[in-house]
Design an enzyme around this catalytic site. Structure first.
Site, mmCIF file in Angstrom:
data_model
loop_
_atom_site.group_PDB
_atom_site.id
_atom_site.type_symbol
_atom_site.label_atom_id
_atom_site.label_comp_id
_atom_site.label_asym_id
_atom_site.label_seq_id
_atom_site.Cartn_x
_atom_site.Cartn_y
_atom_site.Cartn_z
ATOM 1 N N VAL A 31 0.852 -1.191 0.000
ATOM 2 C CA VAL A 31 0.000 0.000 0.000
ATOM 3 C C VAL A 31 0.887 1.240 0.000
ATOM 4 O O VAL A 31 2.058 1.194 0.372
ATOM 5 C CB VAL A 31 -0.925 0.018 1.228
ATOM 6 N N ALA A 66 -1.843 -1.445 -9.028
ATOM 7 C CA ALA A 66 -1.852 -0.024 -8.700
ATOM 8 C C ALA A 66 -1.632 0.822 -9.951
ATOM 9 O O ALA A 66 -0.785 0.504 -10.792
ATOM 10 C CB ALA A 66 -0.766 0.282 -7.671
ATOM 11 N N ALA A 67 -2.401 1.885 -10.074
ATOM 12 C CA ALA A 67 -2.296 2.748 -11.252
ATOM 13 C C ALA A 67 -2.957 4.085 -10.975
ATOM 14 O O ALA A 67 -3.796 4.210 -10.072
ATOM 15 C CB ALA A 67 -2.978 2.091 -12.460
ATOM 16 N N TYR A 135 -4.272 8.084 -20.133
ATOM 17 C CA TYR A 135 -4.258 6.860 -19.318
ATOM 18 C C TYR A 135 -3.876 5.652 -20.164
ATOM 19 O O TYR A 135 -2.972 4.878 -19.813
ATOM 20 C CB TYR A 135 -5.628 6.671 -18.679
ATOM 21 N N GLY A 184 -35.949 3.394 -9.927
ATOM 22 C CA GLY A 184 -37.034 3.346 -10.894
ATOM 23 C C GLY A 184 -37.059 4.502 -11.862
ATOM 24 O O GLY A 184 -38.088 4.759 -12.505
#
Length: 308
Positions: A31, A66-67, A135, A184
Site C-alpha cells: 500500500v 496499482a495505477a 491513461y 425506478g
C-alpha cells in the site's frame, strides 16, 4: 507461492488478496500509506524511485494493479506526464527490481483501452494498439517497456487487458447505473443496438490466479471478459432483473442522445453508452484452458446483493 500485490486496498486488489489466500497462496499486500490491513507493507508514493526491495524478498510473482486512473490536473499540468510517472515509470521500476530480486513472473493489469475506445468488431490481442487518452497511452508504454525488460532479463511478463470490471463494492458509473435502476428512474437508452463486454470481479481474480501459475501464460497478452457481449439496454434489463425491478427504458434515437451529449459537454459519456466495445477472450481460453467460473447473471446477482 508468495505473490506481491500492488493496489491491495483497491476494488480488485482486496478481492484478489482474499482469493489468493483462500487458494493456498501467500499474498503480500503493498500500500502507499498505512491502511490497517493484515500483513501490509507500506511502500509510499509510486514513481521511478520507489524502493521495493523489502517487499519483494522471497516473492515468486508480482501482480501489479496499482495505477493512476484519474488526473486532477490544473491548466498548467501535463496529464500525460502525470500518468506516465505512475503507470509507466513506476511500473518499469518495479519490474526491474522484481527481476533483480529473483521474481519469476510479473502480471501487469493494463486496460482494453490500449486496443482503442471501441468499434463494431471484437477486439483481439493481435490488433494494432490504438490508445487514445493519456491513461491508455501510459499503459501501452508500460506494456512495451515490460516486454523489453522481459527480453533483457528473462522475467516472465503476462499482460491482462480487462474491460469494465463490476462486482460487490463496484463504484463509479456502474454503481450510478444500479442506483438509477433501483430508484425506478427512466433511462433514454432503449433504442441503442451495440455490443459491450464486461468482466465480473470473481472471473477477473480467477484469471489472474491462473496467469500467476500456468506455464503457458509467460510472455502472453490476454483480453478478458465474462464470455458474452450485451447491448446497453440488455445490461440494464439484466441489472433490473437481479434487483427484481422493472427496467424503465425510453427509445430515444441515438442521434438525439449524441446531440444532447454535445450540448451538455458529455459527448464522450454518450459515446460510451451508445458505442460498442466487444472483447474476444478466446485466446486465454484456448491457451490456458480458462473458463469464467461465473456467468454474467451470477455476477450481477452477487453485485446487486451487496448493494447497500
Amino acid at each position: 507461492m508468495k505473490v506481491l500485490i500492488t493496489g491491495a486496498t483497491g476494488f480488485v486488489g482486496t478481492a484478489l488478496c482474499d482469493f489468493l489466500e483462500a487458494s493456498a497462496y501467500k499474498a503480500v499486500p503493498t500500500v502507499r500509506t498505512k491502511s490497517g490491513i493484515s500483513n501490509e507493507i507500506v511502500v509510499g508514493h509510486l514513481d521511478a524511485s520507489t524502493d521495493w526491495r523489502s517487499a519483494l524478498t522471497g516473492c515468486d510473482a508480482v501482480v501489479h494493479l496499482a495505477a493512476r486512473v484519474h488526473a486532477m490536473n490544473g491548466p498548467t499540468e501535463n496529464p500525460l506526464a502525470l500518468y506516465r510517472a505512475t503507470n509507466t515509470e513506476a511500473t518499469l521500476n518495479l519490474a526491474r527490481q522484481a527481476s533483480q530480486a529473483g521474481v519469476k513472473r510479473f502480471i501487469f493489469i493494463s486496460t482494453i483501452k490500449v486496443n482503442g475506445e471501441g468499434r463494431d468488431a471484437a477486439y483481439r490481442e493481435t490488433d494494432v494498439p490504438a490508445p487514445e487518452d493519456a491513461y491508455a497511452i501510459s499503459k501501452w508504454e508500460a506494456e512495451q517497456g515490460l516486454q523489453r525488460i522481459a527480453r533483457e532479463t528473462g522475467l516472465e511478463v503476462v499482460i491482462l487487458r480487462p474491460p469494465l470490471v463490476y462486482g460487490p463494492g463496484v463504484k463509479a458509473n456502474f454503481l450510478r447505473l444500479m442506483k438509477t435502476v433501483q430508484r425506478g428512474w427512466p433511462l433514454p437508452l432503449g433504442a441503442i443496438h451495440n455490443r459491450r463486454s464486461v468482466l465480473y470481479l470473481g472471473n477477473f481474480v480467477d484469471a489472474i490466479r491462473l496467469c500467476v501459475e500456468h506455464p503457458a501464460a509467460a510472455g502472453q497478452t490476454f483480453l478478458l471478459d465474462d464470455g458474452q457481449a450485451v447491448s446497453t439496454p440488455e445490461l440494464i434489463r439484466a441489472v433490473a432483473r437481479a434487483m427484481g425491478r422493472p427496467a424503465r427504458l425510453l427509445a430515444v434515437p441515438v442521434g438525439v442522445l449524441a446531440f444532447m451529449g454535445a450540448l451538455l459537454g458529455q459527448r464522450a459519456a454518450v459515446a460510451r453508452l451508445t458505442g460498442s466495445l466487444h472483447v474476444d477472450s478466446s485466446a486465454i481460453r484456448s491457451r490456458l484452458g480458462w473458463t469464467p467460473p461465473y456467468t454474467m447473471r451470477q455476477g450481477l446477482d452477487a453485485t446487486v446483493a451487496a448493494l447497500s
